[in-house]
Design an enzyme around this catalytic site. Structure first.
Site, PDB file in Angstrom:
ATOM      1  N   CYS B  79      50.982 -10.769  12.588  1.00 12.13           N
ATOM      2  CA  CYS B  79      50.865 -10.404  11.172  1.00 12.13           C
ATOM      3  C   CYS B  79      52.256 -10.284  10.553  1.00 12.13           C
ATOM      4  O   CYS B  79      53.004 -11.250  10.507  1.00 12.13           O
ATOM      5  CB  CYS B  79      50.028  -9.136  11.028  1.00 12.13           C
ATOM      6  SG  CYS B  79      49.443  -8.869   9.351  1.00 12.13           S
ATOM      7  N   HIS B 187      45.480 -10.838  12.980  1.00 13.36           N
ATOM      8  CA  HIS B 187      45.543  -9.928  14.122  1.00 13.36           C
ATOM      9  C   HIS B 187      44.630 -10.463  15.222  1.00 13.36           C
ATOM     10  O   HIS B 187      43.412 -10.441  15.050  1.00 13.36           O
ATOM     11  CB  HIS B 187      45.070  -8.533  13.722  1.00 13.36           C
ATOM     12  CG  HIS B 187      46.062  -7.792  12.890  1.00 13.36           C
ATOM     13  ND1 HIS B 187      46.954  -6.899  13.425  1.00 13.36           N
ATOM     14  CD2 HIS B 187      46.323  -7.848  11.570  1.00 13.36           C
ATOM     15  CE1 HIS B 187      47.713  -6.411  12.477  1.00 13.36           C
ATOM     16  NE2 HIS B 187      47.364  -6.978  11.330  1.00 13.36           N
ATOM     17  N   GLU B 189      43.834  -9.095  17.896  1.00 11.96           N
ATOM     18  CA  GLU B 189      43.015  -8.000  18.437  1.00 11.96           C
ATOM     19  C   GLU B 189      41.859  -7.632  17.524  1.00 11.96           C
ATOM     20  O   GLU B 189      41.012  -6.827  17.895  1.00 11.96           O
ATOM     21  CB  GLU B 189      43.907  -6.783  18.738  1.00 11.96           C
ATOM     22  CG  GLU B 189      44.367  -5.977  17.537  1.00 11.96           C
ATOM     23  CD  GLU B 189      45.603  -6.532  16.823  1.00 11.96           C
ATOM     24  OE1 GLU B 189      45.945  -7.707  17.040  1.00 11.96           O
ATOM     25  OE2 GLU B 189      46.206  -5.784  16.031  1.00 11.96           O
TER      26      GLU B 189
END
Lengths: 252, 209
Positions: B79, B187, B189
């Site tokens: 990011c 992101h 995750e």
């Protein structure tokens, strides 16, 4: 092109999901993490957890819930309910939530939106608005405290003010439509969509897949939130998404 | 062992937990001396570009990152952590970045080529268009949806570094890379299966080195 997002909402009280969600295949129907996983597997694009705890302990428990959800899921989630200060925002985001949703606290003290947006960026700050149509004034009025308290704000004025102060997203609940299952409040959404430039999440009124189709195609909402039709298994996130995909709506 | 660079501006919790789910060992350090000797590094980041560069400098990570990149140690920017790897950003007045990738960070204009307004930030699930499928980082990753949240995007003339883009009124760099330095605007995750696969692939790259 961005896909349209389908967002189940979970009400959490003292660390437990309320509203009697009915999934037979999970061990503990009140466990927010278990339910979050079910929705993730069904293809939910995002989750919203609304903390309705009254007690101080309940609020602390919510942070544990946030940590557990962030530990186990690889999709974004928003936490709302009882977030009143910048410290609350910090604590929630640092424990793994992606966004916080501010409602009554933002109306009472609009600076909170700015403080949060300045600190973490607008993308972390969702302003949730509950509004009801007021016939005498032919306008929508903003309510706070779970829809119990009317405010002086008209919907479009408050939505614009919230965005001006740094809201990155508006979660708009129609009190007229909430619980009716007759479809989202398209005129209300249209009114907000036409005055703000941030994503708008439609909430209140979802009763069928067609309702999602309408809200995405007729008013171009960015996302749609629902609780009971998913919780009570009237349909599933997967079914709604398949229906929309077949009709050509961009869906993940 | 992955070193997670903590300069006070990242959602370290989520990325740490994602590494745990993948059974990848990691440590978090807020000073270079805590992170020397790792096999690879993650540079996370949420917030504003100038604040992040300032924080990296305060934590003495700028020289450290350059040193590790020169040594050939794998690095993954996430990011804002990706944006910092470019030359500069117009966010909050022009600020120099780490200059590892050629290009600049610009705000989405909010007006498309036909003069119509579009929404900023670019927020939500968007489909990747993979341009360099041969890259090890993209093993078992297809043109899947990943989760974006950003108002600024990388602009580069160097097409070679564009591993994947996403269409949001222009081609938005989604995954960039060169040699052992890779990064994603989204992101991983928070990007479901594809994101977890990218993290796993990065660790595989790291272990092979």
């Amino acid at each position: 092109m961005l896909s349209k997002r389908i967002i189940p909402c979970l009400d959490v009280k003292e660390g437990r999901v309320v509203k009697g969600i009915q999934f037979v295949d999970i061990r503990d129907a009140g466990d927010p993490v278990e339910l979050a996983k079910v929705y993730d597997e069904q293809g939910a694009d995002e989750l919203v957890f609304l903390d309705i705890s009254a007690s101080h302990e309940g609020k602390k428990t919510m942070i544990d819930v946030v940590r557990s959800v962030a530990s186990e899921l690889a999709i974004p989630f928003t936490v709302g309910g009882g977030i009143r200060t910048l410290e609350d925002i910090k604590e929630t985001l640092r424990n793994g939530a992606d966004k916080v949703s501010l409602n009554s606290s933002a109306v009472q003290r609009p600076e909170l939106i700015t403080e949060g947006a300045d600190y973490f960026g607008s993308q972390c700050i969702v302003v949730a608005i509950d509004a009801r149509y007021d016939e005498p004034s032919d306008n929508w009025v903003v309510y706070t405290h779970g829809g119990r308290t009317p405010t002086e704000w008209s919907l479009t004025d408050w939505a614009q003010e919230a965005v001006r102060r740094g809201a990155g997203e508006i979660l708009l609940t129609s009190m007229n439509k909430d619980g009716e299952k007759t479809g989202f409040d398209l005129p209300m959404l249209e009114a907000v969509q036409s005055v703000v430039s941030v994503p708008v999440i439609a909430s209140g009124g979802a009763g069928s897949s067609e309702h999602f189709y309408d809200v995405f195609t007729k008013v171009d909402a960015d996302a749609a939130l629902a609780a009971s039709i998913f919780h009570y298994k009237e349909t599933s996130v997967g079914n709604v998404k398949r229906y929309l995909k077949d009709k050509g709506v961009p869906i993940r | 062992m992955i070193g997670v660079i903590d300069y006070g501006m990242g959602n370290l919790f989520s990325v740490s937990k994602a590494l745990e789910r993948l059974n990848i060992e990691y440590k978090i350090g807020d000073r270079p001396d805590q992170l020397h000797g790792c096999d690879g590094y993650i540079l996370p980041g949420v917030g504003a570009f100038p604040d992040a560069m300032k924080a990296l400098a305060e934590h003495q990570f700028i020289g450290f990152i350059h040193q590790k990149v020169e040594e050939g140690v794998p690095l993954y920017g996430i990011c804002l952590g990706m944006q910092l790897l470019f030359e500069s950003s117009e966010e909050g007045g022009w600020t120099d970045g780490l200059g590892i990738f050629p290009g600049t960070i610009r705000r989405f204009s909010g007006i498309d080529e036909n003069g119509r307004a579009y929404k900023v930030p670019h927020m939500g699930w968007n489909q990747m268009n993979i341009r360099r499928p041969e890259k090890e980082l993209l093993t078992d990753v297809e043109n899947e949806y990943v989760y974006f949240v950003h108002s600024y995007a990388a602009v580069t003339e160097d097409e070679d570094i564009l591993y994947a883009t996403a269409d949001y009124h222009s081609d938005v760099p989604a995954i960039v890379g060169r040699d052992h330095v890779v990064a994603s605007q989204f992101h991983p995750e928070k990007s479901g299966r594809a994101g977890m696969q990218l993290l796993e692939n990065f660790c595989r790259m790291m272990c092979r080195q």
